[in-house]
Design an enzyme around this catalytic site. Sequence first.
Site, PDB file in Angstrom:
ATOM      1  N   SER A   1       0.825  -1.223   0.000  1.00  0.00           N
ATOM      2  CA  SER A   1       0.000   0.000   0.000  1.00  0.00           C
ATOM      3  C   SER A   1       0.855   1.268   0.000  1.00  0.00           C
ATOM      4  CB  SER A   1      -0.911   0.013   1.229  1.00  0.00           C
ATOM      5  OG  SER A   1      -1.572   1.257   1.282  1.00  0.00           O
TER       6      SER A   1
ATOM      7  N   LYS B   1     -13.439  -4.431   2.622  1.00  0.00           N
ATOM      8  CA  LYS B   1     -14.377  -3.302   2.552  1.00  0.00           C
ATOM      9  C   LYS B   1     -15.804  -3.703   2.943  1.00  0.00           C
ATOM     10  CE  LYS B   1     -11.502  -0.939  -0.782  1.00  0.00           C
ATOM     11  NZ  LYS B   1     -11.327  -0.266  -2.057  1.00  0.00           N
TER      12      LYS B   1
ATOM     13  N   ALA C   1     -17.274  -7.006 -12.467  1.00  0.00           N
ATOM     14  CA  ALA C   1     -18.386  -6.878 -11.516  1.00  0.00           C
ATOM     15  C   ALA C   1     -17.936  -7.341 -10.132  1.00  0.00           C
ATOM     16  CB  ALA C   1     -19.591  -7.682 -11.998  1.00  0.00           C
TER      17      ALA C   1
ATOM     18  N   ASN D   1     -19.491  -8.346 -17.736  1.00  0.00           N
ATOM     19  CA  ASN D   1     -18.568  -9.160 -16.922  1.00  0.00           C
ATOM     20  C   ASN D   1     -18.490 -10.566 -17.492  1.00  0.00           C
ATOM     21  OD1 ASN D   1     -16.867  -9.500 -14.604  1.00  0.00           O
ATOM     22  ND2 ASN D   1     -18.476 -10.754 -13.686  1.00  0.00           N
TER      23      ASN D   1
ATOM     24  N   GLY E   1     -15.488  -6.310  -6.447  1.00  0.00           N
ATOM     25  CA  GLY E   1     -15.562  -5.301  -5.387  1.00  0.00           C
ATOM     26  C   GLY E   1     -15.246  -3.898  -5.888  1.00  0.00           C
TER      27      GLY E   1
ATOM     28  N   SER F   1      -0.659   4.137   0.703  1.00  0.00           N
ATOM     29  CA  SER F   1      -1.449   5.096   1.488  1.00  0.00           C
ATOM     30  C   SER F   1      -0.611   5.855   2.514  1.00  0.00           C
ATOM     31  CB  SER F   1      -2.625   4.390   2.173  1.00  0.00           C
ATOM     32  OG  SER F   1      -3.536   3.967   1.194  1.00  0.00           O
TER      33      SER F   1
ATOM     34  N   ASP G   1     -13.940   5.693  -2.891  1.00  0.00           N
ATOM     35  CA  ASP G   1     -13.410   5.158  -4.156  1.00  0.00           C
ATOM     36  C   ASP G   1     -14.162   5.725  -5.363  1.00  0.00           C
ATOM     37  OD1 ASP G   1     -11.337   3.536  -3.201  1.00  0.00           O
ATOM     38  OD2 ASP G   1     -12.694   1.861  -2.793  1.00  0.00           O
TER      39      ASP G   1
ATOM     40  N   TYR H   1      -3.269   0.129 -11.679  1.00  0.00           N
ATOM     41  CA  TYR H   1      -2.151   1.033 -11.949  1.00  0.00           C
ATOM     42  C   TYR H   1      -0.865   0.288 -11.641  1.00  0.00           C
ATOM     43  CZ  TYR H   1      -2.927   1.417  -6.964  1.00  0.00           C
ATOM     44  OH  TYR H   1      -3.139   1.100  -5.651  1.00  0.00           O
TER      45      TYR H   1
HETATM   46  P1  NAP Z   1     -12.458  -8.899  -7.578  1.00  0.00           P
HETATM   47  O1  NAP Z   1     -13.539  -8.547  -6.635  1.00  0.00           O
HETATM   48  O2  NAP Z   1     -11.663 -10.134  -7.377  1.00  0.00           O
HETATM   49  O3  NAP Z   1     -13.156  -8.974  -9.038  1.00  0.00           O
HETATM   50  C1  NAP Z   1     -12.385  -9.286 -10.174  1.00  0.00           C
HETATM   51  C2  NAP Z   1     -13.183  -8.974 -11.423  1.00  0.00           C
HETATM   52  O4  NAP Z   1     -12.319  -9.165 -12.536  1.00  0.00           O
HETATM   53  C3  NAP Z   1     -14.386  -9.908 -11.636  1.00  0.00           C
HETATM   54  O5  NAP Z   1     -15.398  -9.179 -12.286  1.00  0.00           O
HETATM   55  C4  NAP Z   1     -13.790 -10.984 -12.544  1.00  0.00           C
HETATM   56  O6  NAP Z   1     -14.733 -11.621 -13.377  1.00  0.00           O
HETATM   57  C5  NAP Z   1     -12.888 -10.133 -13.417  1.00  0.00           C
HETATM   58  N1  NAP Z   1     -11.800 -10.887 -14.029  1.00  0.00           N
HETATM   59  C6  NAP Z   1     -10.720 -11.437 -13.416  1.00  0.00           C
HETATM   60  N2  NAP Z   1      -9.918 -12.041 -14.316  1.00  0.00           N
HETATM   61  C7  NAP Z   1     -10.505 -11.843 -15.525  1.00  0.00           C
HETATM   62  C8  NAP Z   1     -10.162 -12.217 -16.855  1.00  0.00           C
HETATM   63  N3  NAP Z   1      -9.044 -12.924 -17.120  1.00  0.00           N
HETATM   64  N4  NAP Z   1     -10.970 -11.839 -17.857  1.00  0.00           N
HETATM   65  C9  NAP Z   1     -12.104 -11.133 -17.610  1.00  0.00           C
HETATM   66  N5  NAP Z   1     -12.489 -10.761 -16.377  1.00  0.00           N
HETATM   67  C10 NAP Z   1     -11.700 -11.104 -15.342  1.00  0.00           C
HETATM   68  O7  NAP Z   1     -11.379  -7.720  -7.713  1.00  0.00           O
HETATM   69  P2  NAP Z   1     -11.628  -6.171  -7.437  1.00  0.00           P
HETATM   70  O8  NAP Z   1     -11.501  -5.926  -5.990  1.00  0.00           O
HETATM   71  O9  NAP Z   1     -12.905  -5.782  -8.088  1.00  0.00           O
HETATM   72  O10 NAP Z   1     -10.391  -5.464  -8.141  1.00  0.00           O
HETATM   73  C11 NAP Z   1     -10.335  -5.257  -9.565  1.00  0.00           C
HETATM   74  C12 NAP Z   1      -9.143  -4.382  -9.901  1.00  0.00           C
HETATM   75  O11 NAP Z   1      -9.350  -3.017  -9.489  1.00  0.00           O
HETATM   76  C13 NAP Z   1      -7.863  -4.831  -9.195  1.00  0.00           C
HETATM   77  O12 NAP Z   1      -6.882  -4.948 -10.192  1.00  0.00           O
HETATM   78  C14 NAP Z   1      -7.538  -3.728  -8.218  1.00  0.00           C
HETATM   79  O13 NAP Z   1      -6.143  -3.545  -8.087  1.00  0.00           O
HETATM   80  C15 NAP Z   1      -8.164  -2.508  -8.894  1.00  0.00           C
HETATM   81  N6  NAP Z   1      -8.535  -1.434  -7.928  1.00  0.00           N
HETATM   82  C16 NAP Z   1      -8.002  -0.176  -8.092  1.00  0.00           C
HETATM   83  C17 NAP Z   1      -8.340   0.845  -7.199  1.00  0.00           C
HETATM   84  C18 NAP Z   1      -7.734   2.228  -7.375  1.00  0.00           C
HETATM   85  O14 NAP Z   1      -7.755   3.033  -6.410  1.00  0.00           O
HETATM   86  N7  NAP Z   1      -7.207   2.564  -8.528  1.00  0.00           N
HETATM   87  C19 NAP Z   1      -9.240   0.618  -6.137  1.00  0.00           C
HETATM   88  C20 NAP Z   1      -9.781  -0.673  -6.014  1.00  0.00           C
HETATM   89  C21 NAP Z   1      -9.401  -1.680  -6.905  1.00  0.00           C
HETATM   90  P3  NAP Z   1     -15.606 -12.870 -12.813  1.00  0.00           P
HETATM   91  O15 NAP Z   1     -16.709 -12.270 -12.013  1.00  0.00           O
HETATM   92  O16 NAP Z   1     -16.082 -13.538 -14.042  1.00  0.00           O
HETATM   93  O17 NAP Z   1     -14.676 -13.721 -11.998  1.00  0.00           O
END
Ligand code: NAP
Length: 274
Positions: A16, A67, A130, A153, A132, A18, A104, A217
């Site tokens: 992190s 979260k 879809a 998704n 978190g 942060s 967020d 990122y």
């Molecule tokens: P998560 O809850 O595990 O969800 C992952 C999502 O990605 C699901 O919709 C999953 O689809 C999809 N996915 C994973 N592998 C895939 C693939 N090969 N092809 C297509 N879809 C795929 O993860 P999350 O917490 O939402 O995090 C998602 C991303 O956002 C992370 O990389 C995280 O680092 C980033 N993020 C950034 C910030 C920021 O401040 N910039 C804040 C939060 C998160 P399925 O439902 O089909 O499994």
Amino acid sequence: MAKKRFAVLGNPVAHSRSPEIHQDFARQTGMELSYEKILVPTGKFREVATDFLALDGVGFNITLPCKGDAFAFVDHKSSSASKSRAVNTVSVDSNGQIHGDNTDGPGLVRDLVHNLNWKIEEQRILVLGAGGAVRGILWDLLQASPRYLHLYNRTLSKALVLTEQMADARMTAVDTGDLEDCYDLVINGTSAGLSGMVPRVPKKVLGKHSRCYDLVYGSGATVFNNWCSQINGCEVADGLGMLVEQAALSFHLWFSEEVHTGELISTLRKTGSS
Ligand code: NAP
């Protein structure tokens, strides 16, 4: 006087950024604070959060996968937290009541509109994923008045659940056959890039004027943004700005202080981000 104690709670948490972000904000505003990274063992969120507040903790941020646990932990929730069912910022008021907010979504909107000068209003938006992260941004994107928002998704059922929860006529969960040509804004909220992949989506969703934002990122261009740039020379941005903006909004909740973010985003980009 002892420094005010803040932290980020999550698992993993070692990566992190942060603490350095909040120390920069503290320098800007002349505040004295300590900001720790606290690893939450599986199933122990409530215990760790309660201990932190009991030991002079003033407020904390929450990162993945806690979260939802933080949402269940707080006494009061902001509308953004209620709608997204996620809390990333906790603060305690003078009566000892615990408040939960989600910065967020507002952080993403601030990065898009104020830093990048991209429009959301009246735009046709496609959001990929879809999980978190997407759950945390949908309500705030809808508050910024897009023409409509399509949610796509790999597992359609999860997109349908989120769409039902948001209950907004402008938002639809779409299957491959329903995807349109040339969206104005395409937001990648999947974690595919973390394993070097681009989510499977037809190229037609991108036109010359599409803008692409990857929530992921890193130290260089993300896999998704490389893919978008190669297809049609689309304008791209990654999620570092969102990270800093959500932190700025947390800082404002704790101290009622506005901070500058532009220079910090550039510095973090130069010094590498993970
Ligand atoms: P998560 O809850 O595990 O969800 C992952 C999502 O990605 C699901 O919709 C999953 O689809 C999809 N996915 C994973 N592998 C895939 C693939 N090969 N092809 C297509 N879809 C795929 O993860 P999350 O917490 O939402 O995090 C998602 C991303 O956002 C992370 O990389 C995280 O680092 C980033 N993020 C950034 C910030 C920021 O401040 N910039 C804040 C939060 C998160 P399925 O439902 O089909 O499994």
